[in-house]
Design a protein around this motif. Structure first.
Motif, mmCIF file in Angstrom:
data_model
loop_
_atom_site.group_PDB
_atom_site.id
_atom_site.type_symbol
_atom_site.label_atom_id
_atom_site.label_comp_id
_atom_site.label_asym_id
_atom_site.label_seq_id
_atom_site.Cartn_x
_atom_site.Cartn_y
_atom_site.Cartn_z
ATOM 1 N N ILE A 21 0.835 -1.209 0.000
ATOM 2 C CA ILE A 21 0.000 0.000 0.000
ATOM 3 C C ILE A 21 0.866 1.254 0.000
ATOM 4 O O ILE A 21 0.626 2.199 -0.765
ATOM 5 N N VAL A 22 1.902 1.259 0.845
ATOM 6 C CA VAL A 22 2.789 2.426 0.904
ATOM 7 C C VAL A 22 3.569 2.572 -0.392
ATOM 8 O O VAL A 22 3.747 3.684 -0.903
ATOM 9 N N ARG A 23 4.021 1.455 -0.942
ATOM 10 C CA ARG A 23 4.730 1.513 -2.228
ATOM 11 C C ARG A 23 3.801 2.100 -3.304
ATOM 12 O O ARG A 23 4.233 2.866 -4.163
ATOM 13 N N MET A 24 2.516 1.763 -3.229
ATOM 14 C CA MET A 24 1.535 2.289 -4.171
ATOM 15 C C MET A 24 1.390 3.809 -4.006
ATOM 16 O O MET A 24 1.326 4.550 -4.992
ATOM 17 N N ILE A 25 1.352 4.275 -2.762
ATOM 18 C CA ILE A 25 1.259 5.718 -2.495
ATOM 19 C C ILE A 25 2.483 6.440 -3.055
ATOM 20 O O ILE A 25 2.371 7.478 -3.718
ATOM 21 N N ILE A 26 3.666 5.869 -2.789
ATOM 22 C CA ILE A 26 4.912 6.480 -3.265
ATOM 23 C C ILE A 26 4.964 6.479 -4.786
ATOM 24 O O ILE A 26 5.375 7.468 -5.410
ATOM 25 N N LYS A 27 4.534 5.382 -5.396
ATOM 26 C CA LYS A 27 4.527 5.259 -6.867
ATOM 27 C C LYS A 27 3.691 6.355 -7.503
ATOM 28 O O LYS A 27 4.060 6.913 -8.546
ATOM 29 N N ASN A 28 2.568 6.681 -6.884
ATOM 30 C CA ASN A 28 1.669 7.693 -7.435
ATOM 31 C C ASN A 28 2.098 9.116 -7.087
ATOM 32 O O ASN A 28 1.649 10.080 -7.733
ATOM 33 N N LYS A 29 2.963 9.254 -6.100
ATOM 34 C CA LYS A 29 3.360 10.581 -5.624
ATOM 35 C C LYS A 29 4.698 11.041 -6.203
ATOM 36 O O LYS A 29 4.925 12.232 -6.402
ATOM 37 N N PHE A 30 5.584 10.064 -6.457
ATOM 38 C CA PHE A 30 6.920 10.392 -6.942
ATOM 39 C C PHE A 30 7.197 9.636 -8.236
ATOM 40 O O PHE A 30 6.919 8.449 -8.342
ATOM 41 N N ASN A 31 7.772 10.336 -9.189
ATOM 42 C CA ASN A 31 8.045 9.748 -10.500
ATOM 43 C C ASN A 31 9.395 9.033 -10.468
ATOM 44 O O ASN A 31 10.440 9.679 -10.480
ATOM 45 N N VAL A 32 9.369 7.706 -10.409
ATOM 46 C CA VAL A 32 10.603 6.924 -10.310
ATOM 47 C C VAL A 32 10.686 5.948 -11.475
ATOM 48 O O VAL A 32 9.722 5.230 -11.767
ATOM 49 N N HIS A 33 11.827 5.917 -12.150
ATOM 50 C CA HIS A 33 12.014 5.011 -13.277
ATOM 51 C C HIS A 33 13.343 4.267 -13.115
ATOM 52 O O HIS A 33 14.210 4.662 -12.345
ATOM 53 N N GLY A 34 13.484 3.181 -13.852
ATOM 54 C CA GLY A 34 14.743 2.445 -13.859
ATOM 55 C C GLY A 34 14.541 0.971 -13.566
ATOM 56 O O GLY A 34 13.529 0.555 -12.997
ATOM 57 N N LEU A 35 15.522 0.173 -13.966
ATOM 58 C CA LEU A 35 15.448 -1.271 -13.759
ATOM 59 C C LEU A 35 15.423 -1.624 -12.278
ATOM 60 O O LEU A 35 14.802 -2.600 -11.875
ATOM 61 N N TRP A 36 16.101 -0.812 -11.445
ATOM 62 C CA TRP A 36 16.183 -1.130 -10.020
ATOM 63 C C TRP A 36 14.796 -1.100 -9.361
ATOM 64 O O TRP A 36 14.483 -1.936 -8.511
ATOM 65 N N ILE A 37 13.944 -0.150 -9.777
ATOM 66 C CA ILE A 37 12.618 -0.062 -9.165
ATOM 67 C C ILE A 37 11.709 -1.177 -9.684
ATOM 68 O O ILE A 37 10.837 -1.672 -8.959
ATOM 69 N N ILE A 38 11.918 -1.606 -10.927
ATOM 70 C CA ILE A 38 11.160 -2.744 -11.468
ATOM 71 C C ILE A 38 11.526 -4.009 -10.701
ATOM 72 O O ILE A 38 10.646 -4.784 -10.286
ATOM 73 N N LYS A 39 12.821 -4.231 -10.493
ATOM 74 C CA LYS A 39 13.286 -5.392 -9.720
ATOM 75 C C LYS A 39 12.731 -5.336 -8.298
ATOM 76 O O LYS A 39 12.264 -6.342 -7.750
ATOM 77 N N ASN A 40 12.771 -4.152 -7.703
ATOM 78 C CA ASN A 40 12.243 -3.952 -6.353
ATOM 79 C C ASN A 40 10.777 -4.361 -6.271
ATOM 80 O O ASN A 40 10.359 -5.097 -5.361
ATOM 81 N N ASP A 41 9.979 -3.899 -7.231
ATOM 82 C CA ASP A 41 8.542 -4.162 -7.200
ATOM 83 C C ASP A 41 8.218 -5.626 -7.506
ATOM 84 O O ASP A 41 7.227 -6.161 -7.004
ATOM 85 N N ILE A 42 9.062 -6.270 -8.296
ATOM 86 C CA ILE A 42 8.884 -7.705 -8.552
ATOM 87 C C ILE A 42 9.092 -8.499 -7.267
ATOM 88 O O ILE A 42 8.314 -9.405 -6.945
ATOM 89 N N ILE A 43 10.124 -8.144 -6.508
ATOM 90 C CA ILE A 43 10.395 -8.829 -5.235
ATOM 91 C C ILE A 43 9.236 -8.614 -4.264
ATOM 92 O O ILE A 43 8.763 -9.550 -3.601
ATOM 93 N N LEU A 44 8.751 -7.380 -4.168
ATOM 94 C CA LEU A 44 7.612 -7.086 -3.294
ATOM 95 C C LEU A 44 6.374 -7.870 -3.728
ATOM 96 O O LEU A 44 5.640 -8.404 -2.885
#
Length: 293
Positions: free
Chosen positions: A211-234
């Motif tokens: 839920i918090v990751r969802m809030i952050i995703k909608n509030k801050f513009n973050v791109h890159g392979l590292w964030i994709i890998k992060n979200d896959i693990i979550l």
């Protein structure tokens, strides 16, 4: 001399609250106030705190049980230049506040400092270091609450609607675009995990992590392979541990492409077993709380 406000939220922590307070009183840096914010305890917490004769110890009552409400109440009462949050079952090392004050006083362009910490559980103990790449805070929580020492200036309050992971969102909202010092050469506090957390609580923490990751995703513009890998693990962790989550559909819709990928990979027996074993090890050691991969 700079004044420091230590904020200790507590709820039925009669077994540990004195240990936490004593670690503050014994600090080598003495210009502090210790704000013990009780949010509805029904045990002897209030009685134990009121026994302290040290005038720096203040007992406050924030009303109904809500950890974020208690911390926000403490922030509003704080008169110090700096804030030190302390969980009521943690302790500060004797030179923690002195060390952090000296660094921030001499590095005024930095907003906060986080030190390494000692982690003790019934299973094992270790010294844990903070990830020096603070941009990863946008993907997962890199801080344990009691490690952080920060300026008391224009604070954005804790989200009182979050039951878990509220500290992660607090760090992001207060430290985004700010400079934070990571000092892994100094051990600042001890986190004690008693083993009283149930699997139900762990599942709720995992749910709120998404839920918090969802809030952050909608509030801050973050791109890159590292964030994709992060979200896959979550997502893997969430799918394996939280299938009956009340927020399941909303979370899946927000991360739908990643959900599809994870669901597809879990179909294959060898890959699925490997991922499930990895997730099980992470949850058993509580590493999901700090986003350890």
């Amino acid at each position: 001399m700079s004044k420091v406000s230590v904020i200790i939220p507590t709820f039925n922590n009669a077994d540990t609250i004195c240990r936490a307070i004593d670690s503050c009183i014994s600090q080598s840096f003495q210009n502090i106030e210790i704000l013990v914010v009780d949010n509805g305890s029904t045990d002897k917490t209030r009685e134990l705190v009121l026994k302290y004769t040290d005038r720096r110890v203040r007992y406050l009552n924030s009303g109904k049980p809500n950890r974020s409400r208690a911390r926000n109440f403490g922030i509003k009462q704080a008169t110090g230049k700096f804030l030190q949050f302390l969980d009521s079952d943690d302790t500060l090392k004797q030179n923690k506040i002195k060390h952090d004050v000296q660094i921030l006083d001499t590095n005024s362009n930095y907003w906060a400092i986080a030190d390494a910490y000692e982690f003790i559980s019934p299973i094992f103990s270790e010294v844990r270091h903070i990830d020096v790449n603070t941009k990863k805070l946008l993907g997962h929580n890199i801080f344990h609450t009691s490690t952080v020492f920060m300026k008391n200036d224009n604070i954005k309050f804790f989200n009182e609607e979050l039951s878990y992971c509220e500290d992660w969102l607090f760090w992001v909202e207060n430290f985004h675009s700010k400079k934070v010092i990571i000092d892994n050469e100094f051990i600042g506090c001890t986190q004690v995990v008693t083993g009283t957390n149930t699997m139900t609580n762990q599942k709720k923490m995992l749910e709120f992590q998404m839920i918090v990751r969802m809030i952050i995703k909608n509030k801050f513009n973050v791109h890159g392979l590292w964030i994709i890998k992060n979200d896959i693990i979550l997502m893997f962790t969430f799918l394996i541990c939280c299938k009956k989550s009340n927020m399941f559909d909303k979370i899946i819709n927000e991360f739908y492409p990643i959900y599809q990928l994870c669901r597809f990979l879990l179909i294959f027996p060898i890959i699925g077993k490997m991922i499930r074993n990895k997730v099980s090890n992470v949850v058993e050691t509580n590493d999901f709380v700090k986003g350890k991969e």
